[in-house]
Design a protein around this motif. Sequence first.
Motif, PDB file in Angstrom:
ATOM      1  N   PHE A 161       0.774  -1.137   0.212  1.00 47.31           N
ATOM      2  CA  PHE A 161       0.078  -0.018  -0.055  1.00 47.31           C
ATOM      3  C   PHE A 161       0.885   1.047   0.070  1.00 47.31           C
ATOM      4  O   PHE A 161       1.906   1.128   0.476  1.00 47.31           O
ATOM      5  N   VAL A 162       0.309   2.384  -0.651  1.00 44.43           N
ATOM      6  CA  VAL A 162       0.959   3.560  -0.467  1.00 44.43           C
ATOM      7  C   VAL A 162      -0.238   4.751  -0.170  1.00 44.43           C
ATOM      8  O   VAL A 162      -1.163   4.432  -0.964  1.00 44.43           O
ATOM      9  N   LEU A 163       0.264   5.555   0.761  1.00 37.86           N
ATOM     10  CA  LEU A 163      -0.876   6.428   0.971  1.00 37.86           C
ATOM     11  C   LEU A 163      -0.536   7.614   0.179  1.00 37.86           C
ATOM     12  O   LEU A 163       0.703   8.180   0.381  1.00 37.86           O
ATOM     13  N   VAL A 164      -1.492   8.131  -0.681  1.00 38.05           N
ATOM     14  CA  VAL A 164      -1.322   9.279  -1.445  1.00 38.05           C
ATOM     15  C   VAL A 164      -2.288  10.632  -0.921  1.00 38.05           C
ATOM     16  O   VAL A 164      -3.365  10.289  -0.939  1.00 38.05           O
ATOM     17  N   GLY A 165      -1.675  11.696  -0.762  1.00 36.47           N
ATOM     18  CA  GLY A 165      -2.313  13.009  -0.363  1.00 36.47           C
ATOM     19  C   GLY A 165      -2.432  13.706  -1.848  1.00 36.47           C
ATOM     20  O   GLY A 165      -1.135  14.214  -2.216  1.00 36.47           O
ATOM     21  N   HIS A 166      -3.452  13.833  -2.381  1.00 40.82           N
ATOM     22  CA  HIS A 166      -3.604  14.215  -3.855  1.00 40.82           C
ATOM     23  C   HIS A 166      -4.091  15.835  -3.837  1.00 40.82           C
ATOM     24  O   HIS A 166      -4.440  16.301  -2.825  1.00 40.82           O
ATOM     25  N   LYS A 167      -3.848  16.316  -4.936  1.00 35.17           N
ATOM     26  CA  LYS A 167      -4.116  17.815  -5.156  1.00 35.17           C
ATOM     27  C   LYS A 167      -3.230  18.776  -4.389  1.00 35.17           C
ATOM     28  O   LYS A 167      -3.516  19.833  -3.758  1.00 35.17           O
ATOM     29  N   CYS A 168      -1.978  18.535  -4.141  1.00 30.25           N
ATOM     30  CA  CYS A 168      -1.103  19.248  -3.436  1.00 30.25           C
ATOM     31  C   CYS A 168      -0.813  20.692  -4.339  1.00 30.25           C
ATOM     32  O   CYS A 168      -0.236  21.508  -3.665  1.00 30.25           O
ATOM     33  N   ASP A 169      -1.368  20.834  -5.481  1.00 30.98           N
ATOM     34  CA  ASP A 169      -1.258  22.093  -6.058  1.00 30.98           C
ATOM     35  C   ASP A 169      -1.932  23.070  -5.468  1.00 30.98           C
ATOM     36  O   ASP A 169      -1.970  24.408  -5.447  1.00 30.98           O
ATOM     37  N   LEU A 170      -3.113  22.571  -4.643  1.00 35.12           N
ATOM     38  CA  LEU A 170      -4.193  23.584  -3.956  1.00 35.12           C
ATOM     39  C   LEU A 170      -3.681  23.878  -2.507  1.00 35.12           C
ATOM     40  O   LEU A 170      -4.215  23.787  -1.711  1.00 35.12           O
ATOM     41  N   ALA A 171      -2.690  24.335  -2.450  1.00 29.89           N
ATOM     42  CA  ALA A 171      -1.633  24.778  -1.117  1.00 29.89           C
ATOM     43  C   ALA A 171      -2.569  25.633  -0.342  1.00 29.89           C
ATOM     44  O   ALA A 171      -2.754  25.484   1.012  1.00 29.89           O
ATOM     45  N   ALA A 172      -3.328  26.706  -0.693  1.00 33.20           N
ATOM     46  CA  ALA A 172      -4.024  27.609   0.024  1.00 33.20           C
ATOM     47  C   ALA A 172      -5.022  26.805   0.645  1.00 33.20           C
ATOM     48  O   ALA A 172      -5.640  27.270   1.529  1.00 33.20           O
ATOM     49  N   GLU A 173      -5.773  25.552  -0.032  1.00 30.26           N
ATOM     50  CA  GLU A 173      -6.837  24.955   0.501  1.00 30.26           C
ATOM     51  C   GLU A 173      -6.508  24.036   1.508  1.00 30.26           C
ATOM     52  O   GLU A 173      -7.682  23.133   1.704  1.00 30.26           O
ATOM     53  N   ARG A 174      -5.379  23.678   1.657  1.00 29.95           N
ATOM     54  CA  ARG A 174      -4.955  22.340   2.424  1.00 29.95           C
ATOM     55  C   ARG A 174      -5.857  22.229   3.571  1.00 29.95           C
ATOM     56  O   ARG A 174      -5.608  23.090   4.514  1.00 29.95           O
ATOM     57  N   ALA A 175      -6.218  21.170   3.831  1.00 33.15           N
ATOM     58  CA  ALA A 175      -6.992  20.692   5.028  1.00 33.15           C
ATOM     59  C   ALA A 175      -6.226  19.767   5.687  1.00 33.15           C
ATOM     60  O   ALA A 175      -6.889  19.275   7.098  1.00 33.15           O
ATOM     61  N   VAL A 176      -5.240  19.197   5.383  1.00 31.12           N
ATOM     62  CA  VAL A 176      -4.455  17.980   5.973  1.00 31.12           C
ATOM     63  C   VAL A 176      -3.023  18.255   5.859  1.00 31.12           C
ATOM     64  O   VAL A 176      -2.598  18.513   4.993  1.00 31.12           O
ATOM     65  N   SER A 177      -2.285  18.348   7.179  1.00 30.60           N
ATOM     66  CA  SER A 177      -0.756  18.557   7.228  1.00 30.60           C
ATOM     67  C   SER A 177      -0.062  17.342   6.705  1.00 30.60           C
ATOM     68  O   SER A 177      -0.291  16.260   6.999  1.00 30.60           O
ATOM     69  N   ALA A 178       1.139  17.807   6.156  1.00 34.73           N
ATOM     70  CA  ALA A 178       2.141  16.676   6.021  1.00 34.73           C
ATOM     71  C   ALA A 178       2.312  15.771   7.145  1.00 34.73           C
ATOM     72  O   ALA A 178       2.439  14.505   6.882  1.00 34.73           O
ATOM     73  N   GLU A 179       2.639  16.256   8.241  1.00 32.56           N
ATOM     74  CA  GLU A 179       2.772  15.642   9.210  1.00 32.56           C
ATOM     75  C   GLU A 179       1.907  14.550   9.682  1.00 32.56           C
ATOM     76  O   GLU A 179       2.126  13.366  10.041  1.00 32.56           O
ATOM     77  N   GLU A 180       0.766  15.014  10.040  1.00 36.22           N
ATOM     78  CA  GLU A 180      -0.428  14.196  10.328  1.00 36.22           C
ATOM     79  C   GLU A 180      -0.723  12.883   9.291  1.00 36.22           C
ATOM     80  O   GLU A 180      -0.970  11.724   9.623  1.00 36.22           O
ATOM     81  N   ALA A 181      -0.352  13.310   8.046  1.00 33.80           N
ATOM     82  CA  ALA A 181      -0.710  12.213   6.926  1.00 33.80           C
ATOM     83  C   ALA A 181       0.575  11.243   6.851  1.00 33.80           C
ATOM     84  O   ALA A 181       0.344  10.071   7.055  1.00 33.80           O
ATOM     85  N   GLY A 182       1.747  11.761   7.371  1.00 39.72           N
ATOM     86  CA  GLY A 182       2.984  10.914   7.588  1.00 39.72           C
ATOM     87  C   GLY A 182       2.675  10.331   8.672  1.00 39.72           C
ATOM     88  O   GLY A 182       3.055   8.863   8.763  1.00 39.72           O
ATOM     89  N   GLN A 183       2.025  10.692   9.746  1.00 43.32           N
ATOM     90  CA  GLN A 183       1.837   9.840  10.940  1.00 43.32           C
ATOM     91  C   GLN A 183       0.714   8.707  10.889  1.00 43.32           C
ATOM     92  O   GLN A 183       1.061   7.537  11.114  1.00 43.32           O
ATOM     93  N   LEU A 184      -0.263   8.819   9.795  1.00 42.64           N
ATOM     94  CA  LEU A 184      -1.115   7.941   9.731  1.00 42.64           C
ATOM     95  C   LEU A 184      -0.692   6.849   8.880  1.00 42.64           C
ATOM     96  O   LEU A 184      -0.631   5.458   8.996  1.00 42.64           O
ATOM     97  N   ALA A 185       0.215   7.170   7.827  1.00 44.33           N
ATOM     98  CA  ALA A 185       0.972   6.323   7.043  1.00 44.33           C
ATOM     99  C   ALA A 185       1.751   5.334   7.880  1.00 44.33           C
ATOM    100  O   ALA A 185       1.907   4.124   7.689  1.00 44.33           O
ATOM    101  N   ALA A 186       2.642   5.886   8.600  1.00 47.04           N
ATOM    102  CA  ALA A 186       3.527   5.234   9.506  1.00 47.04           C
ATOM    103  C   ALA A 186       2.612   4.212  10.312  1.00 47.04           C
ATOM    104  O   ALA A 186       3.025   2.878  10.602  1.00 47.04           O
ATOM    105  N   THR A 187       1.731   4.585  10.826  1.00 43.64           N
ATOM    106  CA  THR A 187       0.605   3.627  11.978  1.00 43.64           C
ATOM    107  C   THR A 187       0.263   2.576  10.970  1.00 43.64           C
ATOM    108  O   THR A 187       0.091   1.452  11.578  1.00 43.64           O
ATOM    109  N   LEU A 188      -0.371   2.940   9.877  1.00 42.33           N
ATOM    110  CA  LEU A 188      -0.692   1.684   8.908  1.00 42.33           C
ATOM    111  C   LEU A 188       0.621   1.088   8.054  1.00 42.33           C
ATOM    112  O   LEU A 188      -0.004   0.215   7.313  1.00 42.33           O
TER     113      LEU A 188
END
Length: 173
Positions: free
Chosen positions: A116-143
């Motif tokens: 599995f790979v976790l993908v955070g998509h639409k990273c071009d929309l930086a101003a509308e971001r609702a999930v940080s790289a840190e928390e996504a990275g943490q979830l990926a590590a947990t899984l």
Amino acid sequence: MSDLFFPFRVIVLGDAAVGKSSLLRCFAEGPSGGTATPCPTVGVEFYSRTVPLPPAGKAKLQLWDTAGQERFRSITRSFYRSAAGVLLVFDLTNRASFERVPEWYREAAGEGPPAFVLVGHKCDLAAERAVSAEEAGQLAATLGMAFVETSARSNLNVELAFQTLAGGIQRAL
Ligand code: GDP
């Protein structure tokens, strides 16, 4: 020695409208912008592409699009079982799609795809971001998976996401 591993079935999962089809098309068309020929089957489309596997290998990926079936929760168990790898996609601007990732993971992992790979998509929309790289990275590590941020619109990291998955499939063999 050059190894050719083929063909590995890859599926792309996640909530509706997170960008799964766009990601697949972007990858299928390749870095040089070639033409992808989708092969419509029973409600599922697929593309096929070969990626390099460092140091000297290649993997042929058969890319299956769930083609909107996620709306109806009708993705069959055999579909999951036949997959060698899963891209679990959420939209970086849509927090609900991130919160649903563990559910998608539980549903698919129970049927046994090894990588599995976790993908955070639409990273071009930086101003509308609702999930940080840190928390996504943490979830990926947990899984127990890698995390990659992508944009089909800006063609950012799309190759990397699929190559990371191919590497994971190779290690799981
Ligand atoms: P799917 O339902 O998960 O297959 O999502 P689609 O690929 O149909 O995309 C849903 C919407 O997100 C469409 O309006 C796309 O144009 C848009 N979209 C897809 N990828 C990106 C991206 O990388 N950046 C932005 N800004 N929009 C995207």
